[in-house]
Enzyme design. Structure first.
Site, PDB file in Angstrom:
ATOM      1  N   HIS A 326       0.804  -1.214   0.000  1.00  0.00           N
ATOM      2  CA  HIS A 326       0.000   0.000   0.000  1.00  0.00           C
ATOM      3  C   HIS A 326       0.842   1.271   0.000  1.00  0.00           C
ATOM      4  O   HIS A 326       0.345   2.328  -0.381  1.00  0.00           O
ATOM      5  CB  HIS A 326      -0.942   0.016   1.207  1.00  0.00           C
ATOM      6  CG  HIS A 326      -2.154  -0.841   1.025  1.00  0.00           C
ATOM      7  ND1 HIS A 326      -2.158  -2.188   1.290  1.00  0.00           N
ATOM      8  CD2 HIS A 326      -3.399  -0.548   0.583  1.00  0.00           C
ATOM      9  CE1 HIS A 326      -3.356  -2.684   1.023  1.00  0.00           C
ATOM     10  NE2 HIS A 326      -4.126  -1.708   0.589  1.00  0.00           N
ATOM     11  N   GLY A 327       2.081   1.197   0.411  1.00  0.00           N
ATOM     12  CA  GLY A 327       2.883   2.407   0.392  1.00  0.00           C
ATOM     13  C   GLY A 327       4.225   2.239   1.058  1.00  0.00           C
ATOM     14  O   GLY A 327       4.418   1.352   1.886  1.00  0.00           O
TER      15      GLY A 327
END
Length: 477
Positions: A326-327
């Site tokens: 996700h990041g």
């Protein structure tokens, strides 16, 4: 190009008319129109990233045929790993290089070796995480002999670049999407009508729910040090509905748009906030990503076979990788770790596959127990979302500390605090609509469907979908 923009409102009807009135005679014409529309759609962010998309498409297309043509297992593995390393390498450079460089420099600084890391001044190509996983699933399926390689480059290109799913999913499988793009689609009025309803409901989720909740959630997380406990609690709840309305809204628009072209996409959300435990939540949240990790990482690692230790190890790997996907921030890794810890008791007690059935609520003790479990699961999810939303892990812990220490009736207020109460009726109304939809009563269908459609459109326009639109959260992933 955002789904909630004037640009898309003009783009979609034009493509629809060209597709059904110019390209309807053959599959190849339909596919060419969709490919050109998809490349234009993607180029609206930054035309330079089209080269990366085309390269990824060519890489996977050629690698698949080389794997299938290989005479030995070692040769098959060589082409598989070459393709995987190049795909993941591009993803790593664009998305994770600066994170690893900064983290390594911090470790060296901790040992007294002060250094300035060489960072890359590059923009993250929108959708790279999605179309990379899209192509990898195809390559891996070819390697294991689940499908045959696609020889028609036009058909394969559309599988990769199809604009409704290109920038934020769902992450499609070749076994599901390729057979649909390989045949001519015929116009189906009922499917097209369903698509319009789903698009409108997706816009309601995004514009009416997500963007409204974002106003307060952003204010709370940006100024959590001046909020009382009630505000912090509602801030976490509003962010939960912001990210759900934003991402599931995007998925609904994507699925609805695709129905207009006679193509069905995988369902990505299945009312996750009505889950009775964390295992059920993860079967219903971002389904295409969860099943991707299950099929291409969890099962190859051994899945649920073997000892309890192996099951625990595989579970933590899946959640940590999911968080990191996700990041490039430690907050996402912490979020993945927290969900793994939530999942652990269910795994150890063999209760992770317990709530597979659908349920209804009545006036009995069992319904009270189910409702209690839903509220507990939602509360745990909101607690984990704090780490997902916070800028740093320190901010997340400070937020939670103030949540439990700063009194509900504290005199500390912030100007935006009036949204505490103004948004609650809207969120509760949305929960009722979702519950009805879960029970097979679609939010915009059935009796008075045109009236419902009109009310939804009025709400969308009233909140400025075509004047002050905001990008979707998952574009950054």
């Amino acid at each position: 190009m955002f789904f909630n923009s004037f640009h898309f409102a003009a783009f979609l009807p034009i493509v629809f008319l060209l597709y059904w009135f110019v390209g309807h005679k053959s599959k190849i014409n339909q596919n060419y129109i969709l490919i050109l529309a998809s490349y234009y759609f993607y180029s609206c962010w930054d035309w330079r990233f089209l080269f990366l998309l085309v390269f990824s498409t060519l890489l996977d297309y050629v690698s698949a045929m080389k794997i299938e043509q290989s005479k030995t297992l070692s040769e098959r593995k060589m082409w598989l790993w070459l393709c995987v390393v190049i795909n993941v390498g591009f993803l790593g450079i664009f998305k994770y290089y600066n994170f690893f460089a900064d983290s390594f420099a911090e470790v060296l600084n901790g040992f007294g070796l002060h250094t300035s890391p060489l960072l890359l001044d590059i923009i993250l190509p929108v959708g790279i995480s999605f179309y990379t996983f899209h192509g990898l699933s195809y390559i891996i399926d070819i390697y294991y002999g689940r499908i045959k390689s696609e020889k028609n480059f036009v058909d394969y290109s559309l599988f990769v670049c199809y604009f409704p799913l290109l920038v934020a999913g769902p992450i499609e499988r070749a076994t599901h999407l390729l057979p649909q793009v390989k045949k001519r689609r015929k116009f189906n009025f009922n499917k097209a009508k369903e698509g319009v309803y789903q698009i409108v409901w997706g816009l309601v989720k995004k514009v009416v729910i997500a963007d409204s909740c974002a106003i307060y959630a952003n204010a709370v997380f940006d100024h959590y040090h001046s909020m009382n406990s009630l505000s912090l609690l509602l801030g976490a709840v509003y962010f939960a509905f912001q990210i759900y309305g934003d991402f599931s809204g995007y998925s609904d628009i994507a699925l609805g748009t695709s129905k207009l072209f006679g193509i069905d996409l995988l369902k990505n959300f299945n009312y996750p906030y009505f889950s009775r435990d964390i295992a059920e939540f993860w079967r219903k949240w971002h389904i295409s990503l969860t099943t991707w990790f299950r099929d291409y990482l969890y099962i190859p690692l051994g899945g649920s076979k073997g000892s309890k230790w192996l099951k625990v190890r595989n579970t933590f790997i899946i959640f940590l990788v999911s968080g990191f996907w996700h990041g490039a921030n430690w907050t996402f890794i912490a979020w993945g770790l927290i969900n793994a810890l939530y999942f652990l008791p269910l795994l150890l007690l063999n209760r992770n596959r317990k709530n597979l059935d659908e349920f209804a609520l009545g006036f009995n003790f069992e319904s009270i127990r189910i409702l209690f479990n839903i509220l507990i699961t939602f509360g745990l999810t909101c607690l984990a979302w704090i780490f997902f939303r916070a800028k740093t892990i320190t901010d997340a812990f400070q937020y939670i500390k103030r949540l439990f220490e700063n009194g509900i009736f504290s005199e500390q207020y912030f100007a935006i605090e009036r949204y505490n109460y103004e948004l609650l009726p809207l969120v509760l109304l949305f929960i009722v609509a979702e519950w009805n939809s879960r029970n097979q009563i679609e939010p915009i269908s059935g009796k008075f469907s045109w009236l419902k459609l009109g009310l939804c459109l009025a709400a969308i326009v009233a909140l400025g979908v075509f004047s002050d639109y905001k990008e979707f959260i998952y574009f950054q992933f």
